[in-house]
Scaffold this active site. Structure first.
Site, PDB file in Angstrom:
ATOM      1  N   ILE A   1       0.822  -1.218   0.000  1.00 52.19           N
ATOM      2  CA  ILE A   1       0.000   0.000   0.000  1.00 52.19           C
ATOM      3  C   ILE A   1       0.854   1.266   0.000  1.00 52.19           C
ATOM      4  O   ILE A   1       0.602   2.193  -0.772  1.00 52.19           O
ATOM      5  CB  ILE A   1      -0.941   0.005   1.227  1.00 52.19           C
ATOM      6  CG1 ILE A   1      -1.757  -1.285   1.293  1.00 52.19           C
ATOM      7  CG2 ILE A   1      -1.830   1.233   1.197  1.00 52.19           C
ATOM      8  CD1 ILE A   1      -2.969  -1.331   0.435  1.00 52.19           C
TER       9      ILE A   1
ATOM     10  N   HIS B   1     -30.636   6.949  -6.415  1.00 50.82           N
ATOM     11  CA  HIS B   1     -30.269   7.021  -7.831  1.00 50.82           C
ATOM     12  C   HIS B   1     -30.112   8.487  -8.243  1.00 50.82           C
ATOM     13  O   HIS B   1     -30.950   9.299  -7.879  1.00 50.82           O
ATOM     14  CB  HIS B   1     -31.371   6.384  -8.682  1.00 50.82           C
ATOM     15  CG  HIS B   1     -31.097   6.504 -10.149  1.00 50.82           C
ATOM     16  ND1 HIS B   1     -30.160   5.715 -10.782  1.00 50.82           N
ATOM     17  CD2 HIS B   1     -31.618   7.330 -11.092  1.00 50.82           C
ATOM     18  CE1 HIS B   1     -30.134   6.049 -12.073  1.00 50.82           C
ATOM     19  NE2 HIS B   1     -31.003   7.025 -12.283  1.00 50.82           N
TER      20      HIS B   1
HETATM   21  P1  NAI Z   1       3.102  -4.017   3.001  1.00 52.14           P
HETATM   22  O1  NAI Z   1       3.365  -5.175   3.863  1.00 52.14           O
HETATM   23  O2  NAI Z   1       1.729  -3.615   2.692  1.00 52.14           O
HETATM   24  O3  NAI Z   1       3.817  -4.236   1.591  1.00 52.14           O
HETATM   25  C1  NAI Z   1       5.186  -4.512   1.460  1.00 52.14           C
HETATM   26  C2  NAI Z   1       5.415  -5.179   0.108  1.00 52.14           C
HETATM   27  O4  NAI Z   1       6.814  -5.248  -0.122  1.00 52.14           O
HETATM   28  C3  NAI Z   1       4.867  -6.594   0.039  1.00 52.14           C
HETATM   29  O5  NAI Z   1       4.050  -6.727  -1.090  1.00 52.14           O
HETATM   30  C4  NAI Z   1       6.131  -7.459  -0.039  1.00 52.14           C
HETATM   31  O6  NAI Z   1       5.943  -8.619  -0.786  1.00 52.14           O
HETATM   32  C5  NAI Z   1       7.112  -6.513  -0.699  1.00 52.14           C
HETATM   33  N1  NAI Z   1       8.537  -6.794  -0.410  1.00 52.14           N
HETATM   34  C6  NAI Z   1       9.100  -7.093   0.772  1.00 52.14           C
HETATM   35  N2  NAI Z   1      10.430  -7.259   0.630  1.00 52.14           N
HETATM   36  C7  NAI Z   1      10.727  -7.037  -0.675  1.00 52.14           C
HETATM   37  C8  NAI Z   1      11.938  -7.051  -1.448  1.00 52.14           C
HETATM   38  N3  NAI Z   1      13.118  -7.307  -0.899  1.00 52.14           N
HETATM   39  N4  NAI Z   1      11.864  -6.799  -2.765  1.00 52.14           N
HETATM   40  C9  NAI Z   1      10.669  -6.525  -3.339  1.00 52.14           C
HETATM   41  N5  NAI Z   1       9.502  -6.494  -2.653  1.00 52.14           N
HETATM   42  C10 NAI Z   1       9.526  -6.749  -1.348  1.00 52.14           C
HETATM   43  O7  NAI Z   1       3.928  -2.803   3.676  1.00 52.14           O
HETATM   44  P2  NAI Z   1       3.974  -1.246   3.357  1.00 52.14           P
HETATM   45  O8  NAI Z   1       3.398  -0.945   2.031  1.00 52.14           O
HETATM   46  O9  NAI Z   1       5.364  -0.829   3.647  1.00 52.14           O
HETATM   47  O10 NAI Z   1       3.005  -0.656   4.449  1.00 52.14           O
HETATM   48  C11 NAI Z   1       3.240  -0.848   5.850  1.00 52.14           C
HETATM   49  C12 NAI Z   1       1.973  -0.761   6.634  1.00 52.14           C
HETATM   50  O11 NAI Z   1       1.402   0.532   6.618  1.00 52.14           O
HETATM   51  C13 NAI Z   1       0.929  -1.727   6.107  1.00 52.14           C
HETATM   52  O12 NAI Z   1       0.583  -2.599   7.156  1.00 52.14           O
HETATM   53  C14 NAI Z   1      -0.212  -0.887   5.708  1.00 52.14           C
HETATM   54  O13 NAI Z   1      -1.429  -1.467   6.130  1.00 52.14           O
HETATM   55  C15 NAI Z   1       0.008   0.450   6.418  1.00 52.14           C
HETATM   56  N6  NAI Z   1      -0.457   1.505   5.524  1.00 52.14           N
HETATM   57  C16 NAI Z   1      -1.786   1.631   5.276  1.00 52.14           C
HETATM   58  C17 NAI Z   1      -2.243   2.548   4.371  1.00 52.14           C
HETATM   59  C18 NAI Z   1      -3.685   2.622   4.098  1.00 52.14           C
HETATM   60  O14 NAI Z   1      -4.461   2.078   4.875  1.00 52.14           O
HETATM   61  N7  NAI Z   1      -4.114   3.285   3.042  1.00 52.14           N
HETATM   62  C19 NAI Z   1      -1.341   3.434   3.647  1.00 52.14           C
HETATM   63  C20 NAI Z   1       0.028   3.188   3.940  1.00 52.14           C
HETATM   64  C21 NAI Z   1       0.424   2.273   4.864  1.00 52.14           C
END
Ligand code: NAI
Ligand code: FAD
Length: 471
Positions: A187, A450
Site C-alpha cells: 500500500i 439514484h
Molecule cells: P506491506 O506489507 O503492505 O507491503 C510490502 C510489500 O513489499 C509486500 O508486497 C512485499 O511482498 C514486498 N517486499 C518485501 N520485501 C521485498 C523485497 N526485498 N523486494 C521486493 N519487494 C519486497 O507494507 P507497506 O506498504 O510498507 O506498508 C506498511 C503498513 O502501513 C501496512 O501494514 C499498511 O497497512 C500500512 N499503511 C496503510 C495505508 C492505508 O491504509 N491506506 C497506507 C500506507 C500504509
C-alpha cells in the site's frame, strides 16, 4: 507531571492508539497521562502517514486530472504548473490543524500531556526524558504501550530521507525526481508511487510477489489495479527481488533478479523508496527492565484483553498483533479503556476495512477468493462494473468493479472487494453489513439512491444470489 500522584492510566505513545485511548479514558473519569516524544500528537498517522499522504494523493490527482482529463468534459485550461512547495504547504497546514486539534481534545477531556520519551523503570513507574530538558517519573495503576511502528529498513541501503527514502521522505521531497525506484508494491509503495508518478516522475515498482497490493488484496482486484496504474504510466517488476543497493555517487542503483533466481539487472534512479513493510517500535522503552518479551517480528506479546504477562500493562496498535491500520488502532483504544474501566470490551477483527487511496481507490473487507479457496469454503461471487453504473458514466469515471462474495449455502456475506471511484467511502456499507451478519440479499433489497455509485454496490449484491438488472 507530578511525581507523587499515581494515575489510573499512563499511556506511552500519542499516536492514534494512544491519543484515542487517552481521550476515552478521560471521558470515563480515569486520571490519565499520555507521554509522546515527537513534539506533536497523532503519531505516524497524523504527522507522517495517513494524513499527509492523503493530502498529496488528493492534490496530485487533481493536478494530473487537470493535465489529462478535462477536454472531453468541456473544460479548456491554459498553462498548468506545479508549485510543489505550495502543495507541501497545503499538506503541512492540514497536518498542523489536526495535531493541534488533539491537544485541544486532551485539555477538554482532562488528559495530562507529557512531552518526552518514556521508559519503564519498574512495573508501575515510567521515567520520562522530557523534550524541553530534564526528567520526571510518572506512576500508573495501569500502563498502556502504544509506541507504534517504524519503516523496515532494506539491508545495505542507508536511509537518508533524501535519496534513499521511506514514506517519511516520500511526503517531503523538495523536487520531483526524474526517476524513482520503489522497493515493495504494497500500500505505501503504490500510494507514494501514484503521487510522484502523477507529478511527473518515471516510477518503477519492484515487488517480490506475483501480485501488487500487499497482503489481503483480492487477486482480481490487484490485477485490475495494476492494469490501471500501468495505464497511468507506472512500471512494474513483479516476482522480482531486490538483492543489493548502492547509493554512492550520483543517484541510487538497485540490483534486482527474478524471485526464483535468474539474471541480474541494475535499475538506476534519482530516488529509491523503501516500502517493504513496517515493524513494531519498542526501542529504548525499557521492556527488559520489567521482563516483557516481544515475538520474532518484534511485536509486544498480549492476550485477548491486550494484557502483557504483567496484567496491568497492556499494548495496542501497530506495536502488537493485527493489521497496521489507524482505524484498527482506534477500535482497540476504545476496547482497552473499556477493559480497564468496566472489565469488558470488544473488537471484531473480521470486519476491519482496508483502503488503498490510489485512483481509482481499492477497498475491501472480510475474506478474498484466495483465502476462501484455501479454507475450502464454498461461495458465490457477484460482480458489477462501474462502466454499467449511471453515476460513474456521468462522471466519466467508469473504471473498476464491485465484487461480493457470500456463503454458497446461507448467502451470508464473507467478503466485499471494490476497485473504483470512492471505493474507500463505499466500503463502509460493506463493513456494516458484515458487522450485522447480513446476506447479499439483505443489501440488494435495501434502497440505494439514484443516481449514485452505491447502486453498483447494490447490484453486485444482487448478482451474488440472482442477476444484476443493469449488466
Ligand atoms: P506491506 O506489507 O503492505 O507491503 C510490502 C510489500 O513489499 C509486500 O508486497 C512485499 O511482498 C514486498 N517486499 C518485501 N520485501 C521485498 C523485497 N526485498 N523486494 C521486493 N519487494 C519486497 O507494507 P507497506 O506498504 O510498507 O506498508 C506498511 C503498513 O502501513 C501496512 O501494514 C499498511 O497497512 C500500512 N499503511 C496503510 C495505508 C492505508 O491504509 N491506506 C497506507 C500506507 C500504509
Ligand atoms: P503510531 O502512530 O506510530 O504512534 C506511536 C507514537 O508513539 C509515535 O508518535 C511515537 O513518537 C511515540 N513513541 C514511541 N516510543 C515512545 C516512547 N518511548 N515514549 C514516548 N513516545 C513514544 N493507516 C490507515 O488506517 N489509513 C491510512 O491511510 C494510512 N496511511 C499510512 C500512510 C503511511 C505513509 C504510513 C507510514 C502509515 C499509514 N497508515 C495508515 C498506518 C497508520 O499510520 C498506523 O497504523 C497508525 O499510525 C498506528 O497507530 P499507533 O498509535 O499504534 O502508532
Amino acid at each position: 507531571a507530578s511525581e507523587a500522584e499515581e494515575k489510573d492510566l499512563v499511556i506511552i505513545g500519542g499516536g492514534v492508539a494512544g491519543y484515542v485511548a487517552a481521550i476515552k479514558a478521560g471521558q470515563s473519569g480515569l486520571k490519565v497521562a499520555c507521554i509522546e516524544k515527537r513534539g506533536s500528537l497523532g503519531g505516524t498517522c497524523l504527522n507522517v502517514g495517513c494524513i499527509p499522504s492523503k493530502s498529496l494523493l488528493n492534490n496530485s490527482h487533481l493536478y494530473h486530472q487537470i493535465l489529462h482529463d478535462t477536454k472531453n468534459r468541456g473544460i479548456e485550461v491554459g498553462d498548468v504548473k506545479l508549485n510543489l512547495p505550495a502543495m507541501m504547504k497545503a499538506k503541512d497546514t492540514s497536518v498542523a490543524g489536526l495535531t493541534k486539534g488533539i491537544e485541544f481534545l486532551f485539555k477538554k477531556n482532562n488528559v495530562e500531556y507529557i512531552k518526552g520519551t518514556g521508559a519503564f523503570q519498574d512495573e508501575h513507574t515510567v521515567a520520562v526524558n522530557l523534550v524541553e530538558g530534564g526528567e520526571t517519573t510518572v506512576r500508573g495503576k495501569n500502563i498502556l504501550i502504544a509506541t507504534g511502528s517504524e519503516a523496515t529498513p532494506f539491508p545495505g541501503l542507508t536511509i537518508d530521507e533524501k535519496k534513499v527514502i521511506t514514506s517519511t521522505g516520500a511526503i517531503a521531497l523538495e523536487e520531483v525526481p526524474k526517476k524513482m525506484t520503489v522497493i515493495g508494491g504494497g500500500i505505501i509503495g503504490l500510494e507514494m508511487a501514484s503521487v510522484w508518478s502523477r507529478l511527473g516522475s518515471e516510477v518503477t515498482v519492484v515487488e517480490y510477489l506475483g501480485q501488487i497490493g500487499g497482503p489481503g488484496m483480492d487477486k482480481d482486484v490487484a490485477k485490475q489495479a495494476q492494469k490501471l496504474l500501468q495505464k497511468q504510466g507506472m512500471k512494474f517488476k513483479l516476482n522480482t527481488k531486490v538483492t543489493a543497493g548502492d547509493a554512492e555517487g550520483e543517484g541510487v542503483k538497485v540490483t534486482v533478479e527474478a524471485a526464483k533466481g535468474g539474471k541480474e539487472e541494475t535499475l538506476d534512479a534519482d530516488v529509491v523508496l523503501v516500502a517493504i513493510g513496517r515493524r513494531p517500535y519498542t526501542n529504548g522503552l525499557g521492556l527488559e527492565n520489567i521482563g516483557l518479551e516481544v515475538d520474532e517480528r518484534g511485536r509486544v506479546i498480549i492476550d485477548q484483553e491486550y494484557r502483557t504477562k504483567v496484567p496491568h500493562i497492556r499494548a495496542i496498535g501497530d506495536v502488537t498483533f493485527g493489521p497496521m491500520l489507524a482505524h484498527k488502532a482506534e477500535e482497540e483504544s476504545v476496547a482497552v479503556v473499556e477493559y480497564i474501566s468496566k472489565g469488558y470490551g470488544h473488537v471484531n477483527y473480521g470486519a476491519i476495512p482496508s483502503v488503498m487511496y490510489t485512483h481509482p481507490e481499492v477497498a475491501w473487507v472480510g475474506q478474498n477468493e484466495q483465502e476462501l479457496k484455501a479454507a475450502n469454503v464454498k461461495y458465490n461471487v457477484g460482480q458489477f462494473p462501474f462502466s454499467a453504473n449511471s453515476r460513474a458514466k456521468t462522471n466519466l469515471d467508469t473504471e473498476g468493479f464491485v465484487k461480493f462474495i457470500s456463503d454458497a449455502e446461507t448467502d451470508r456475506i464473507l467478503g466485499i472487494h471494490i476497485i473504483g471511484p470512492n471505493a474507500g467511502e463505499m466500503i463502509a456499507e460493506g463493513v456494516l453489513a458484515l458487522e450485522y451478519g447480513a446476506s447479499s440479499e439483505d443489501v440488494a433489497r435495501t434502497s440505494h439512491a439514484h443516481p449514485t455509485l452505491s447502486e453498483a454496490f447494490k447490484e453486485a449484491a444482487m448478482a451474488t444470489y440472482d442477476k444484476a438488472v443493469h449488466y
